[in-house]
Enzyme design. Structure first.
Site, PDB file in Angstrom:
ATOM      1  N   TYR A   1      80.796  18.506 -53.261  1.00 18.47           N
ATOM      2  CA  TYR A   1      81.807  17.732 -53.882  1.00 18.47           C
ATOM      3  C   TYR A   1      81.653  17.478 -55.823  1.00 18.47           C
ATOM      4  O   TYR A   1      82.674  17.577 -56.298  1.00 18.47           O
ATOM      5  CB  TYR A   1      82.052  16.225 -53.456  1.00 18.47           C
TER       6      TYR A   1
ATOM      7  N   GLU B   1      81.946  10.239 -38.905  1.00 17.88           N
ATOM      8  CA  GLU B   1      81.952  11.656 -38.919  1.00 17.88           C
ATOM      9  C   GLU B   1      83.367  12.363 -38.285  1.00 17.88           C
ATOM     10  O   GLU B   1      83.632  13.420 -38.650  1.00 17.88           O
ATOM     11  CB  GLU B   1      80.882  12.448 -38.012  1.00 17.88           C
TER      12      GLU B   1
ATOM     13  N   GLU C   1      79.257  19.048 -40.036  1.00 20.68           N
ATOM     14  CA  GLU C   1      79.846  17.880 -39.368  1.00 20.68           C
ATOM     15  C   GLU C   1      79.971  17.877 -37.871  1.00 20.68           C
ATOM     16  O   GLU C   1      79.834  16.840 -37.279  1.00 20.68           O
ATOM     17  CB  GLU C   1      81.112  17.089 -39.989  1.00 20.68           C
TER      18      GLU C   1
ATOM     19  N   GLU D   1      73.915  16.018 -45.692  1.00 24.42           N
ATOM     20  CA  GLU D   1      74.747  15.057 -46.272  1.00 24.42           C
ATOM     21  C   GLU D   1      74.755  15.137 -47.691  1.00 24.42           C
ATOM     22  O   GLU D   1      75.524  15.342 -48.403  1.00 24.42           O
ATOM     23  CB  GLU D   1      74.368  13.673 -45.543  1.00 24.42           C
TER      24      GLU D   1
END
Length: 341
Positions: free
Chosen positions: A125, A183, A217, A118
């Site tokens: 990002y 998720e 994920e 994560e």
């Protein structure tokens, strides 16, 4: 419910006595003796899927971003801001909120690895924001300043915060179901926006980054799915009608919330993502997550954007999906005999 001890030499707990929570572990990772074989298999898959965000070259996306319509740019920024919040929340939630109460060592390993992934997604990002945005602070402040996003985030965080404020078995189980929603619905819905842009030949490397994130994920879904299924066998007393009703309501609310968010970021101006298609897709995702943990489906919808599955599939592709070039990845593929994924 008490947090597990990090040092517990007085424990004589055997492998057969291990439990997902409520056990008395020594806190030694004695991994040549495993109770939950699904956990160790998942651990090895997660290791084989190791990757790094900097391996995805984002330079072409900066040019593509300038050519997007205003609404497409807003949708991209808002979808990215949503994902940034959720991965940030999930990293802290796993380490500080859930793992302290999990008393099985092979599952502790999974949650630590998931938290690492994560945080890796958060870095991904950051790479995307730095590559395409003229004002990185604007995207990173959206979780606070965009009231539609903040309202959604407040709702998502509440179940996890309930566990932190009142740690008991029911709240921990509810947090596991909330993980399936986070998720398997919120993330998947956000990913579909990036795939939609890529389908039109734009922002291809953003979608490639999302594909690697989504592969992670899938294993995260599998971790919590198997914890819930195991608890259904070992602790059926927890799965009362009252709890099931509450979980079903959590899924209904999540569908409404995510459908509203999808309409907000697309504004009916993104080719291939009408308001109805967004709603149908999210209802389809909810049914898949419910079915995976043996709960009744609510909507009985088929996938209205089945082409998305082509972007998700890592098992059959040995080239860059978008550019048809051999990739520099030598990562393992996902191999699950579970139609719910």
């Amino acid at each position: 419910m008490q947090r597990k001890k990090i040092y517990n030499p007085e424990s004589r707990e055997s492998v057969s006595e291990r439990s997902i929570f409520g056990g008395n572990p020594t806190s030694i990772f004695e991994l040549n003796k495993i109770k939950y074989q699904w956990a160790f298999r998942t651990w090895k898959i997660m290791l084989s899927n190791t990757w790094f965000p900097e391996e995805v070259n984002m330079s072409a996306d900066k040019r593509d971003y300038q050519m997007l319509t205003l609404q497409e740019k807003l949708g991209y920024d808002r979808a990215l801001a949503q994902l940034i919040f959720m991965d940030s929340l999930q990293t802290n939630n796993l380490i500080d909120n859930i793992n302290p109460y999990i008393t099985c060592p092979e599952i502790n390993l999974l949650l630590v690895r998931q938290a690492y992934e994560e945080s890796l997604h958060a870095q991904s990002y950051a790479v995307m924001v730095d590559s395409i945005s003229a004002n990185t602070d604007e995207i990173y402040e959206m979780w606070r300043k965009d009231m539609k996003l903040k309202s959604k985030n407040d709702y998502i965080a509440k179940v996890y915060m309930d566990l932190g404020e009142n740690p008991n078995e029911i709240n921990l189980l509810k947090a596991m179901f909330a993980n399936q929603i986070l998720e398997g619905i919120y993330f998947y819905s956000g990913f579909a926006y990036f795939y939609t842009l890529a389908r039109s030949g734009r922002m291809l490397n953003s979608a490639q980054m999302i594909r690697f994130i989504q592969r992670d994920e899938v294993t995260h879904l599998l971790i919590f799915q198997n914890m819930i299924l195991t608890l259904q066998k070992e602790r059926p007393d927890l799965f009362t009608n009252s709890l099931i009703d509450e979980v079903i309501e959590m899924f209904r609310s999540a569908v409404d919330l995510e459908s509203s968010w999808g309409e907000y970021i697309t504004q009916g101006q993104i080719l291939g993502l009408t308001t109805q298609i967004i709603r149908d897709y999210i209802e389809y995702l909810a049914d898949k997550r419910l079915g995976a943990v043996k709960l009744p489906k609510l909507y009985n919808k088929n996938n209205p954007i089945k082409w998305v599955e082509n972007y998700e599939d890592f098992n059959t592709q040995r080239t860059n999906f978008f550019e048809a070039k051999v990739t520099n990845y030598t990562k393992g593929g996902l191999v699950f005999n579970d139609e719910n994924f």
